[in-house]
Design an enzyme around this catalytic site. Sequence first.
Site, PDB file in Angstrom:
ATOM      1  N   HIS A   1     -19.296  -4.315 -13.743  1.00  0.00           N
ATOM      2  CA  HIS A   1     -20.248  -3.369 -14.961  1.00  0.00           C
ATOM      3  C   HIS A   1     -20.234  -2.270 -15.073  1.00  0.00           C
ATOM      4  O   HIS A   1     -19.588  -1.367 -14.066  1.00  0.00           O
ATOM      5  CB  HIS A   1     -21.606  -3.919 -14.388  1.00  0.00           C
ATOM      6  CG  HIS A   1     -22.400  -3.259 -13.171  1.00  0.00           C
ATOM      7  ND1 HIS A   1     -23.186  -3.958 -12.385  1.00  0.00           N
ATOM      8  CD2 HIS A   1     -22.065  -1.937 -12.666  1.00  0.00           C
ATOM      9  CE1 HIS A   1     -23.516  -2.950 -11.511  1.00  0.00           C
ATOM     10  NE2 HIS A   1     -23.003  -1.987 -11.737  1.00  0.00           N
TER      11      HIS A   1
ATOM     12  N   ASP B   1     -28.741   4.099 -18.160  1.00  0.00           N
ATOM     13  CA  ASP B   1     -29.521   2.892 -17.761  1.00  0.00           C
ATOM     14  C   ASP B   1     -30.962   3.472 -17.051  1.00  0.00           C
ATOM     15  O   ASP B   1     -30.897   4.460 -16.586  1.00  0.00           O
ATOM     16  CB  ASP B   1     -28.987   1.858 -17.094  1.00  0.00           C
ATOM     17  CG  ASP B   1     -27.666   2.595 -16.261  1.00  0.00           C
ATOM     18  OD1 ASP B   1     -28.155   3.551 -15.545  1.00  0.00           O
ATOM     19  OD2 ASP B   1     -26.914   1.813 -15.773  1.00  0.00           O
TER      20      ASP B   1
ATOM     21  N   ASP C   1     -19.160  -5.977  -9.560  1.00  0.00           N
ATOM     22  CA  ASP C   1     -18.955  -7.328 -10.490  1.00  0.00           C
ATOM     23  C   ASP C   1     -18.170  -6.650 -11.733  1.00  0.00           C
ATOM     24  O   ASP C   1     -18.127  -7.357 -12.859  1.00  0.00           O
ATOM     25  CB  ASP C   1     -20.340  -7.794 -10.709  1.00  0.00           C
ATOM     26  CG  ASP C   1     -21.227  -7.058 -11.543  1.00  0.00           C
ATOM     27  OD1 ASP C   1     -20.784  -5.834 -11.799  1.00  0.00           O
ATOM     28  OD2 ASP C   1     -22.367  -7.337 -11.774  1.00  0.00           O
TER      29      ASP C   1
HETATM   30  C1  F6R Z   1     -25.728   3.867 -12.956  1.00  0.00           C
HETATM   31  C2  F6R Z   1     -24.689   2.817 -13.667  1.00  0.00           C
HETATM   32  C3  F6R Z   1     -23.928   1.542 -12.770  1.00  0.00           C
HETATM   33  C4  F6R Z   1     -23.329   2.426 -11.537  1.00  0.00           C
HETATM   34  C5  F6R Z   1     -22.668   1.460 -10.821  1.00  0.00           C
HETATM   35  C6  F6R Z   1     -21.958   2.085  -9.435  1.00  0.00           C
HETATM   36  O1  F6R Z   1     -26.054   4.349 -13.858  1.00  0.00           O
HETATM   37  O2  F6R Z   1     -24.731   2.741 -14.880  1.00  0.00           O
HETATM   38  O3  F6R Z   1     -23.131   1.315 -13.644  1.00  0.00           O
HETATM   39  O4  F6R Z   1     -22.301   3.333 -12.157  1.00  0.00           O
HETATM   40  O5  F6R Z   1     -23.338   0.459 -10.336  1.00  0.00           O
HETATM   41  O6  F6R Z   1     -22.787   2.370  -8.654  1.00  0.00           O
HETATM   42  P1  F6R Z   1     -22.588   3.374  -7.407  1.00  0.00           P
HETATM   43  O7  F6R Z   1     -21.818   4.511  -7.865  1.00  0.00           O
HETATM   44  O8  F6R Z   1     -23.706   3.340  -6.666  1.00  0.00           O
HETATM   45  O9  F6R Z   1     -21.538   2.416  -6.642  1.00  0.00           O
END
Ligand code: F6R
Length: 263
Positions: free
Chosen positions: A138, A67, A136
């Site tokens: 994702h 992303d 959440d």
């Molecule tokens: C980033 C991505 C997101 C992160 C998620 C967790 O490329 O795809 O899904 O993996 O937001 O972020 P952190 O690791 O900062 O807790």
Amino acid sequence: MEVIITSDYEEMSRISAELIAQEIRYKHDIVLGLATGDTPVGTYQELIRIHKEEGLDFSKITSFNLDEYVGLPPLHPNSYNYFMKENLFNHVNVNPANIYVPQGHIEDPEHFCFWYEAQIQKAGGIDLQVLGIGRDGHIGFNEPGSSFASRTRIKALYKETIEDNARFFSHQDDVPRFAVTMGVGTILEARKILLIANGEKKADIVAEFIEGPVTSQITATALQLSKSATVVLDQEAASKLKRTEYYNWVRDNKHLVQKKVGR
Ligand code: F6R
């Protein structure tokens, strides 16, 4: 889904990096799917160490990032293009021609999304997709309610995601509201998936996505439908799981199965 519970962030990073390194050694021209965020930083540092000290060769790999924020140019310090260079690409022998990170600062993002999907297909599909998880639930920026059939597209970010990512920006208002993200369907087509998570703030969502029902309200539950998914957690992120004893037994006795089925 295989669940590996490690003692802390360092061990989680070491084990996940070793799993990725094994796949690169097995298939030199592997197609990797990569994530950004705090979680994989230690994993990337360990991969850099393995490259420098043990000669792990990245020269033939192709990679596709999950992303990017809409509106941020690739040189912006908060862009995921910048993150990947700083945290991995500048330190290993990747071929820049084989590195794909979504572009968020373009005139026609929709056209870009079709093009990105086509490049993944042209490369033969993703062999190993690395993921983190948002509070959440994702994966990528597939916020609650994303279809499990979704492909790379523009997605509006959820309130919790904006709050969580505000720490990287001077003001919460500076956090972009939209992102280009691979879809859940794109991610599910990966031949193998490796999700890593650490810290107490991920404990609730980790328990829900591993042991709860499959629902598009928690897009990480789609991993329950994956052909081959491994989750590597630290102790804190695993603290709300109910079947810990079982996961640990499987981890300690895996060699018994591997002897029977080979790789
Ligand atoms: C980033 C991505 C997101 C992160 C998620 C967790 O490329 O795809 O899904 O993996 O937001 O972020 P952190 O690791 O900062 O807790």
